[in-house]
Design a protein around this motif. Structure first.
Motif, PDB file in Angstrom:
ATOM      1  N   VAL A   2       0.829  -1.205   0.000  1.00  0.00           N
ATOM      2  CA  VAL A   2       0.000   0.000   0.000  1.00  0.00           C
ATOM      3  C   VAL A   2       0.864   1.255   0.000  1.00  0.00           C
ATOM      4  O   VAL A   2       0.630   2.202  -0.765  1.00  0.00           O
ATOM      5  CB  VAL A   2      -0.953   0.001   1.209  1.00  0.00           C
ATOM      6  N   LEU A   3       1.891   1.281   0.847  1.00  0.00           N
ATOM      7  CA  LEU A   3       2.737   2.470   0.946  1.00  0.00           C
ATOM      8  C   LEU A   3       3.583   2.669  -0.306  1.00  0.00           C
ATOM      9  O   LEU A   3       3.797   3.807  -0.740  1.00  0.00           O
ATOM     10  CB  LEU A   3       3.625   2.367   2.182  1.00  0.00           C
ATOM     11  N   GLU A   4       4.052   1.590  -0.909  1.00  0.00           N
ATOM     12  CA  GLU A   4       4.827   1.728  -2.138  1.00  0.00           C
ATOM     13  C   GLU A   4       3.937   2.224  -3.273  1.00  0.00           C
ATOM     14  O   GLU A   4       4.350   3.073  -4.081  1.00  0.00           O
ATOM     15  CB  GLU A   4       5.469   0.391  -2.518  1.00  0.00           C
ATOM     16  N   GLN A   5       2.718   1.728  -3.346  1.00  0.00           N
ATOM     17  CA  GLN A   5       1.776   2.225  -4.355  1.00  0.00           C
ATOM     18  C   GLN A   5       1.480   3.705  -4.130  1.00  0.00           C
ATOM     19  O   GLN A   5       1.346   4.483  -5.079  1.00  0.00           O
ATOM     20  CB  GLN A   5       0.490   1.409  -4.306  1.00  0.00           C
ATOM     21  N   ALA A   6       1.391   4.096  -2.860  1.00  0.00           N
ATOM     22  CA  ALA A   6       1.150   5.501  -2.541  1.00  0.00           C
ATOM     23  C   ALA A   6       2.313   6.371  -3.013  1.00  0.00           C
ATOM     24  O   ALA A   6       2.109   7.446  -3.596  1.00  0.00           O
ATOM     25  CB  ALA A   6       0.937   5.667  -1.037  1.00  0.00           C
ATOM     26  N   ARG A   7       3.536   5.918  -2.756  1.00  0.00           N
ATOM     27  CA  ARG A   7       4.713   6.673  -3.207  1.00  0.00           C
ATOM     28  C   ARG A   7       4.690   6.863  -4.719  1.00  0.00           C
ATOM     29  O   ARG A   7       4.936   7.952  -5.231  1.00  0.00           O
ATOM     30  CB  ARG A   7       5.989   5.942  -2.803  1.00  0.00           C
ATOM     31  N   GLN A   8       4.405   5.799  -5.439  1.00  0.00           N
ATOM     32  CA  GLN A   8       4.392   5.874  -6.894  1.00  0.00           C
ATOM     33  C   GLN A   8       3.299   6.818  -7.380  1.00  0.00           C
ATOM     34  O   GLN A   8       3.497   7.581  -8.334  1.00  0.00           O
ATOM     35  CB  GLN A   8       4.196   4.474  -7.473  1.00  0.00           C
ATOM     36  N   LEU A   9       2.151   6.782  -6.715  1.00  0.00           N
ATOM     37  CA  LEU A   9       1.038   7.640  -7.110  1.00  0.00           C
ATOM     38  C   LEU A   9       1.389   9.110  -6.948  1.00  0.00           C
ATOM     39  O   LEU A   9       1.222   9.910  -7.877  1.00  0.00           O
ATOM     40  CB  LEU A   9      -0.191   7.305  -6.263  1.00  0.00           C
ATOM     41  N   ILE A  10       1.888   9.493  -5.783  1.00  0.00           N
ATOM     42  CA  ILE A  10       2.043  10.921  -5.505  1.00  0.00           C
ATOM     43  C   ILE A  10       3.291  11.519  -6.143  1.00  0.00           C
ATOM     44  O   ILE A  10       3.408  12.747  -6.222  1.00  0.00           O
ATOM     45  CB  ILE A  10       2.011  11.206  -3.982  1.00  0.00           C
ATOM     46  N   GLN A  11       4.208  10.677  -6.609  1.00  0.00           N
ATOM     47  CA  GLN A  11       5.355  11.232  -7.339  1.00  0.00           C
ATOM     48  C   GLN A  11       4.910  11.959  -8.604  1.00  0.00           C
ATOM     49  O   GLN A  11       5.637  12.795  -9.154  1.00  0.00           O
ATOM     50  CB  GLN A  11       6.354  10.128  -7.717  1.00  0.00           C
ATOM     51  N   GLN A  12       3.710  11.647  -9.076  1.00  0.00           N
ATOM     52  CA  GLN A  12       3.191  12.273 -10.289  1.00  0.00           C
ATOM     53  C   GLN A  12       2.703  13.705 -10.035  1.00  0.00           C
ATOM     54  O   GLN A  12       2.438  14.442 -10.982  1.00  0.00           O
ATOM     55  CB  GLN A  12       2.032  11.443 -10.839  1.00  0.00           C
ATOM     56  N   ALA A  43      -5.762  12.501   7.029  1.00  0.00           N
ATOM     57  CA  ALA A  43      -5.578  11.253   7.770  1.00  0.00           C
ATOM     58  C   ALA A  43      -6.057  10.069   6.935  1.00  0.00           C
ATOM     59  O   ALA A  43      -6.557  10.228   5.827  1.00  0.00           O
ATOM     60  CB  ALA A  43      -6.343  11.308   9.092  1.00  0.00           C
ATOM     61  N   HIS A  44      -5.837   8.872   7.468  1.00  0.00           N
ATOM     62  CA  HIS A  44      -6.484   7.637   7.014  1.00  0.00           C
ATOM     63  C   HIS A  44      -6.095   7.164   5.618  1.00  0.00           C
ATOM     64  O   HIS A  44      -6.780   6.330   5.037  1.00  0.00           O
ATOM     65  CB  HIS A  44      -8.005   7.769   7.107  1.00  0.00           C
ATOM     66  N   GLY A  45      -5.002   7.695   5.072  1.00  0.00           N
ATOM     67  CA  GLY A  45      -4.578   7.251   3.750  1.00  0.00           C
ATOM     68  C   GLY A  45      -5.211   8.007   2.615  1.00  0.00           C
ATOM     69  O   GLY A  45      -4.982   7.677   1.438  1.00  0.00           O
ATOM     70  N   TYR A  46      -6.032   9.023   2.912  1.00  0.00           N
ATOM     71  CA  TYR A  46      -6.531   9.895   1.858  1.00  0.00           C
ATOM     72  C   TYR A  46      -5.368  10.721   1.295  1.00  0.00           C
ATOM     73  O   TYR A  46      -4.265  10.729   1.841  1.00  0.00           O
ATOM     74  CB  TYR A  46      -7.640  10.809   2.386  1.00  0.00           C
ATOM     75  N   LEU A  47      -5.619  11.443   0.227  1.00  0.00           N
ATOM     76  CA  LEU A  47      -4.528  12.056  -0.530  1.00  0.00           C
ATOM     77  C   LEU A  47      -3.661  12.981   0.319  1.00  0.00           C
ATOM     78  O   LEU A  47      -2.430  12.906   0.277  1.00  0.00           O
ATOM     79  CB  LEU A  47      -5.103  12.819  -1.728  1.00  0.00           C
ATOM     80  N   LEU A  48      -4.275  13.864   1.111  1.00  0.00           N
ATOM     81  CA  LEU A  48      -3.464  14.801   1.887  1.00  0.00           C
ATOM     82  C   LEU A  48      -2.569  14.091   2.898  1.00  0.00           C
ATOM     83  O   LEU A  48      -1.460  14.553   3.172  1.00  0.00           O
ATOM     84  CB  LEU A  48      -4.359  15.810   2.618  1.00  0.00           C
ATOM     85  N   SER A  49      -3.026  12.977   3.457  1.00  0.00           N
ATOM     86  CA  SER A  49      -2.205  12.270   4.440  1.00  0.00           C
ATOM     87  C   SER A  49      -0.925  11.715   3.820  1.00  0.00           C
ATOM     88  O   SER A  49       0.084  11.525   4.513  1.00  0.00           O
ATOM     89  CB  SER A  49      -2.999  11.137   5.096  1.00  0.00           C
ATOM     90  N   LEU A  50      -0.957  11.487   2.515  1.00  0.00           N
ATOM     91  CA  LEU A  50       0.243  11.034   1.801  1.00  0.00           C
ATOM     92  C   LEU A  50       1.145  12.216   1.466  1.00  0.00           C
ATOM     93  O   LEU A  50       2.371  12.144   1.607  1.00  0.00           O
ATOM     94  CB  LEU A  50      -0.153  10.310   0.517  1.00  0.00           C
ATOM     95  N   LEU A  51       0.525  13.306   1.041  1.00  0.00           N
ATOM     96  CA  LEU A  51       1.294  14.450   0.541  1.00  0.00           C
ATOM     97  C   LEU A  51       2.003  15.226   1.644  1.00  0.00           C
ATOM     98  O   LEU A  51       2.980  15.929   1.368  1.00  0.00           O
ATOM     99  CB  LEU A  51       0.375  15.392  -0.231  1.00  0.00           C
ATOM    100  N   VAL A  52       1.536  15.130   2.892  1.00  0.00           N
ATOM    101  CA  VAL A  52       2.156  15.904   3.973  1.00  0.00           C
ATOM    102  C   VAL A  52       3.309  15.164   4.647  1.00  0.00           C
ATOM    103  O   VAL A  52       3.962  15.722   5.523  1.00  0.00           O
ATOM    104  CB  VAL A  52       1.118  16.275   5.058  1.00  0.00           C
ATOM    105  N   ARG A  86       8.273  11.141   4.502  1.00  0.00           N
ATOM    106  CA  ARG A  86       8.699   9.762   4.254  1.00  0.00           C
ATOM    107  C   ARG A  86       8.131   9.224   2.949  1.00  0.00           C
ATOM    108  O   ARG A  86       8.640   8.238   2.400  1.00  0.00           O
ATOM    109  CB  ARG A  86       8.269   8.869   5.420  1.00  0.00           C
ATOM    110  N   LEU A  87       7.078   9.873   2.450  1.00  0.00           N
ATOM    111  CA  LEU A  87       6.417   9.424   1.232  1.00  0.00           C
ATOM    112  C   LEU A  87       6.606  10.373   0.054  1.00  0.00           C
ATOM    113  O   LEU A  87       6.645   9.935  -1.095  1.00  0.00           O
ATOM    114  CB  LEU A  87       4.911   9.245   1.487  1.00  0.00           C
ATOM    115  N   TYR A  88       6.713  11.679   0.340  1.00  0.00           N
ATOM    116  CA  TYR A  88       6.640  12.671  -0.738  1.00  0.00           C
ATOM    117  C   TYR A  88       7.695  13.754  -0.556  1.00  0.00           C
ATOM    118  O   TYR A  88       7.726  14.433   0.476  1.00  0.00           O
ATOM    119  CB  TYR A  88       5.244  13.288  -0.744  1.00  0.00           C
ATOM    120  N   PRO A  89       8.563  13.962  -1.533  1.00  0.00           N
ATOM    121  CA  PRO A  89       9.639  14.951  -1.405  1.00  0.00           C
ATOM    122  C   PRO A  89       9.157  16.387  -1.238  1.00  0.00           C
ATOM    123  O   PRO A  89       9.884  17.224  -0.696  1.00  0.00           O
ATOM    124  CB  PRO A  89      10.430  14.788  -2.711  1.00  0.00           C
ATOM    125  N   LEU A  90       7.951  16.707  -1.727  1.00  0.00           N
ATOM    126  CA  LEU A  90       7.437  18.070  -1.635  1.00  0.00           C
ATOM    127  C   LEU A  90       6.500  18.260  -0.443  1.00  0.00           C
ATOM    128  O   LEU A  90       5.706  19.212  -0.405  1.00  0.00           O
ATOM    129  CB  LEU A  90       6.710  18.447  -2.925  1.00  0.00           C
TER     130      LEU A  90
END
Length: 244
Positions: free
Chosen positions: A24-34, A67-76, A79-83
């Protein structure tokens, strides 16, 4: 009013223990790199537009759901998103703008994802970054839907105790900030620090008069988890008089 967003094709898991957290976390990383800065600017512009619509319809509190794996919780999360720092700055600007509108604000965050290895590396640092943002309240939840929903809807004693202890630890690390702490914590309110406020969502779902009847709330029958149960809408045993 709570504002949240996911992404095209997102589907929340119905099971309380879902897919492998690493996947799940690796898929999240790949998604938000876009997501470029221009994409982020459009996204945050949409949140401000949503907040303005809520204000226009008379809402006096606006919560941003990160929170909860929604988009903002990944983007902030660095550990997941460089920006991630840029996204947090944009959230700070949103909180500042809400204050200029005389609107109370909150930010909902997850203390943990439910993936133990990931959570042990930098969870506290990630929490502290978000607790420094300018929202009036930080609403402390936990878990990602597609990893471990038991952290979001705690019922087991060990999960309840761990979430409560971690929530209070965050509040104590940031004594100048205000927090919303939930997870069946109403009976423990007298022992909370002054900057910790009780969240009672499911108690109010079960009994709209809960504030006047604080000993008559949720019975933890789990009927309100309608999506996980494959139902079309929320229900509660308190509404129908059922006991199971």
């Amino acid at each position: 009013m709570q504002l949240a967003t996911a992404w095209k094709g997102y589907e929340g898991a119905r099971k309380f223990l879902a897919a492998d957290g690493d996947i799940v976390l690796e898929q999240a990383r790949q998604l938000i790199q876009q997501y470029s800065r221009a994409d982020l600017a459009r996204l945050m512009g949409a949140f401000r537009k949503g907040a303005a619509m809520a204000i226009g319809h008379g809402f006096r509190h606006v919560q941003t759901h990160a929170a909860h794996g929604y988009l903002l919780s990944l983007l902030v999360d660095d550990r997941l998103y460089p920006l991630a720092a840029y996204v947090r700055d944009e959230l700070n600007s949103l909180a500042d703008w809400l204050r200029t509108q005389s609107i109370e604000s909150s930010l909902r965050i997850s203390l943990r994802t439910g993936n133990n290895a990931f959570d042990e590396e930098g969870a506290e640092r990630a929490q502290d970054f978000l607790c420094q943002l300018a929202f009036d309240f930080i609403d402390l939840s936990s878990g990602f839907y597609n990893i471990n929903k038991r952290l979001i809807y705690p019922a087991r004693p060990d999960i309840l105790v761990a979430r409560h202890q971690e929530s209070l630890a965050v509040a104590l690390r940031h004594p100048q900030r205000c927090f919303i702490v939930s997870g069946r914590v109403s009976p423990k309110a007298a022992h909370h620090p002054a900057n910790s406020h009780i969240g009672i969502c499911r108690d109010l779902i079960a009994n709209p008069a809960f504030l006047a009847q604080p000993h008559d709330g949720c019975r933890n029958a789990n009927k309100c988890h309608y999506y996980s149960r494959g139902e079309d809408h929320i229900s509660c045993v308190r509404w129908s008089g059922q006991t199971s």
